[in-house]
Design a protein around this motif. Sequence first.
Motif, PDB file in Angstrom:
ATOM      1  N   ALA A  36       0.984  -1.048  -0.164  1.00  0.00           N
ATOM      2  CA  ALA A  36      -0.137   0.020  -0.045  1.00  0.00           C
ATOM      3  C   ALA A  36       0.964   1.081   0.016  1.00  0.00           C
ATOM      4  O   ALA A  36       1.610   1.357   0.765  1.00  0.00           O
ATOM      5  CB  ALA A  36      -0.921  -0.185   1.254  1.00  0.00           C
ATOM      6  N   ARG A  37       0.647   2.360  -1.114  1.00  0.00           N
ATOM      7  CA  ARG A  37       1.556   3.236  -1.430  1.00  0.00           C
ATOM      8  C   ARG A  37       0.856   4.371  -0.198  1.00  0.00           C
ATOM      9  O   ARG A  37      -0.315   4.686   0.049  1.00  0.00           O
ATOM     10  CB  ARG A  37       1.445   3.870  -2.587  1.00  0.00           C
ATOM     11  CG  ARG A  37       2.116   2.927  -3.549  1.00  0.00           C
ATOM     12  CD  ARG A  37       2.049   3.542  -4.901  1.00  0.00           C
ATOM     13  NE  ARG A  37       2.708   2.676  -5.890  1.00  0.00           N
ATOM     14  CZ  ARG A  37       3.031   2.788  -7.326  1.00  0.00           C
ATOM     15  NH1 ARG A  37       2.302   4.179  -7.658  1.00  0.00           N
ATOM     16  NH2 ARG A  37       3.613   2.100  -7.954  1.00  0.00           N
ATOM     17  N   PRO A  38       1.885   5.198   0.525  1.00  0.00           N
ATOM     18  CA  PRO A  38       1.032   6.235   1.380  1.00  0.00           C
ATOM     19  C   PRO A  38       0.866   7.380   0.772  1.00  0.00           C
ATOM     20  O   PRO A  38       1.055   7.667  -0.402  1.00  0.00           O
ATOM     21  CB  PRO A  38       2.352   6.432   2.275  1.00  0.00           C
ATOM     22  CG  PRO A  38       3.708   6.163   1.231  1.00  0.00           C
ATOM     23  CD  PRO A  38       3.380   5.113   0.397  1.00  0.00           C
ATOM     24  N   THR A  39      -0.423   7.673   1.135  1.00  0.00           N
ATOM     25  CA  THR A  39      -1.022   9.023   0.484  1.00  0.00           C
ATOM     26  C   THR A  39      -0.329  10.234   0.555  1.00  0.00           C
ATOM     27  O   THR A  39       0.213  10.685   1.712  1.00  0.00           O
ATOM     28  CB  THR A  39      -2.218   9.329   1.241  1.00  0.00           C
ATOM     29  OG1 THR A  39      -3.240   8.011   1.010  1.00  0.00           O
ATOM     30  CG2 THR A  39      -3.086  10.235   0.327  1.00  0.00           C
ATOM     31  N   PRO A  40       0.289  11.018  -0.647  1.00  0.00           N
ATOM     32  CA  PRO A  40       0.701  11.879  -0.581  1.00  0.00           C
ATOM     33  C   PRO A  40       0.311  13.142  -0.077  1.00  0.00           C
ATOM     34  O   PRO A  40      -1.006  13.254  -0.142  1.00  0.00           O
ATOM     35  CB  PRO A  40       1.250  12.067  -2.326  1.00  0.00           C
ATOM     36  CG  PRO A  40       0.199  11.634  -2.653  1.00  0.00           C
ATOM     37  CD  PRO A  40      -0.231  10.315  -1.998  1.00  0.00           C
ATOM     38  N   PRO A  41       0.963  13.734   0.764  1.00  0.00           N
ATOM     39  CA  PRO A  41       0.301  15.165   1.440  1.00  0.00           C
ATOM     40  C   PRO A  41      -0.330  16.127   0.195  1.00  0.00           C
ATOM     41  O   PRO A  41       0.315  16.265  -0.640  1.00  0.00           O
ATOM     42  CB  PRO A  41       1.361  15.827   1.997  1.00  0.00           C
ATOM     43  CG  PRO A  41       2.752  15.122   1.496  1.00  0.00           C
ATOM     44  CD  PRO A  41       2.367  13.799   1.261  1.00  0.00           C
ATOM     45  N   PRO A  42      -1.483  16.932   0.436  1.00  0.00           N
ATOM     46  CA  PRO A  42      -1.949  17.673  -0.490  1.00  0.00           C
ATOM     47  C   PRO A  42      -0.757  18.861  -0.720  1.00  0.00           C
ATOM     48  O   PRO A  42      -0.119  19.266   0.324  1.00  0.00           O
ATOM     49  CB  PRO A  42      -3.130  18.332   0.009  1.00  0.00           C
ATOM     50  CG  PRO A  42      -3.049  18.020   1.463  1.00  0.00           C
ATOM     51  CD  PRO A  42      -2.073  16.808   1.743  1.00  0.00           C
ATOM     52  N   ALA A  43      -0.615  19.504  -2.217  1.00  0.00           N
ATOM     53  CA  ALA A  43       0.458  20.434  -2.339  1.00  0.00           C
ATOM     54  C   ALA A  43      -0.163  21.593  -1.729  1.00  0.00           C
ATOM     55  O   ALA A  43       0.623  22.442  -1.333  1.00  0.00           O
ATOM     56  CB  ALA A  43       0.238  20.650  -3.885  1.00  0.00           C
ATOM     57  N   VAL A  44      -1.467  21.938  -1.650  1.00  0.00           N
ATOM     58  CA  VAL A  44      -1.868  22.983  -0.888  1.00  0.00           C
ATOM     59  C   VAL A  44      -2.837  22.784   0.078  1.00  0.00           C
ATOM     60  O   VAL A  44      -3.823  21.968   0.020  1.00  0.00           O
ATOM     61  CB  VAL A  44      -2.868  23.872  -2.161  1.00  0.00           C
ATOM     62  CG1 VAL A  44      -3.405  25.213  -1.418  1.00  0.00           C
ATOM     63  CG2 VAL A  44      -2.017  24.398  -3.246  1.00  0.00           C
ATOM     64  N   ALA A  45      -2.737  23.246   1.470  1.00  0.00           N
ATOM     65  CA  ALA A  45      -3.625  22.846   2.369  1.00  0.00           C
ATOM     66  C   ALA A  45      -4.787  23.348   2.179  1.00  0.00           C
ATOM     67  O   ALA A  45      -5.239  24.666   1.748  1.00  0.00           O
ATOM     68  CB  ALA A  45      -2.882  23.670   3.912  1.00  0.00           C
TER      69      ALA A  45
END
Length: 429
Positions: free
Chosen positions: A147-156
């Motif tokens: 399972a690939r970790p969910t990348p953090p959003p580029a813009v909060a």
Amino acid sequence: MTTQNCAECGTRAEPGQSFCDACGAVLGWTDRAPARTAATASQSSGATSPAPAPAPANTGTADTPATPAAPAAPAAPADSDSEDTAENPLPPVPASASASASDDTAPTEPVPAAAPEATTPATASAADDEMNARARSLLVPVADPEARPTPPPAVAPVLPGRPVADRPQVRAPGPQQGDENGVPCPWCSTPNRPDRHYCTRCAMPMTRTEDSSARHRPWWRRVLDFRSRETPWAGDRPRLRRTFDRILTWVVAAAVLSLLIWVGVSTPGWVQATRDHFAKRAPVAPDQFAASRSYPGHKPDLLFDKVNNTWWGPGVTQSGEGQWVEARFAEPTRLLDLIITPGTSTRADQLSQSALPHRIKVTITTKDGRTTTRDITLDQSAGGQRRAFRVGEVTKVRFTLESAYGASASKQVAIAEIEFFGRSSANSS
């Protein structure tokens, strides 16, 4: 076996190779005929093997055990072209399953065995091993997907906000561009070339069309002129005129007008009162005297003789309510102050010799015949008592007794002196 080349990329392939090492293309299916033939022969030989003799029927004796039937090999079709059947033969069926199947089905007659082929069992097993080894070499081990970790959003994420408009850029007033010695703009004073009709900075016409006399009109004409007002500029929103606003405007205007009228009418009186307040006083003597009644020897002219040791009395005891004394002037006179001395004299030890006036009603008659009334209240003390008495154009003044201090059946009211004061003639010089 003969070697062959890949039809796609031309790479040389080894004998018995099914796929190209360079591009992975299929080389051909002709080299699998021997393996398929060997598999068919082995299956045929298993099918033509003699079947075991059927077991004798059970006669019901306990000493004779039943002999189980030998397991029979499953027969494979000879004309199958399946690659999986040739490379991976089906597993053998257990004997119990074969026996149960033979018991459930009807008895069949044995099939005659086919003629054995020339292929030997050793050659068939070698071909199978080689094909299994080639199949295993083509298998690539693949690990289980992680399972690939969910990348953090580029813009909060943020809450929706209200857009803020850009502030306008305000330019400083005064000349900023144009010819140095050009014609100045009448609106912003920016120099411009002589051939221009509109200003390079404010885009207004270089010539004013309004009349010079209109610019120098009085303020009251500019306020009251509702028709020739200046037109609002582009972007300037004029003030809305509602019905309530107009009614309120008229009410305020009426109130202001009434106030101005009242101030205009009252101004002369205020001016006269101011002059009277700062004016120098001078005694004024009346021309004629009269009284309702007088005590013998104490006539009304003794009230105005400027001597405070003589007095006037009505000649009746008690308070003398209703008795009056009157002073008359031949010419209308403006009176400012009044001094009344109660009793028979100014000495304090003689106050008890007579009753002292308390409340006096003063009736004033002017030259136009109008009559005004004032009430004067005196103190129970000796000496003269000054009261403000500012009236104009007086021709007659009457003093009527209403009450008295120390009234009794053996005393009458006595007044020693009444003095009038008006403006001194020195004020007019």
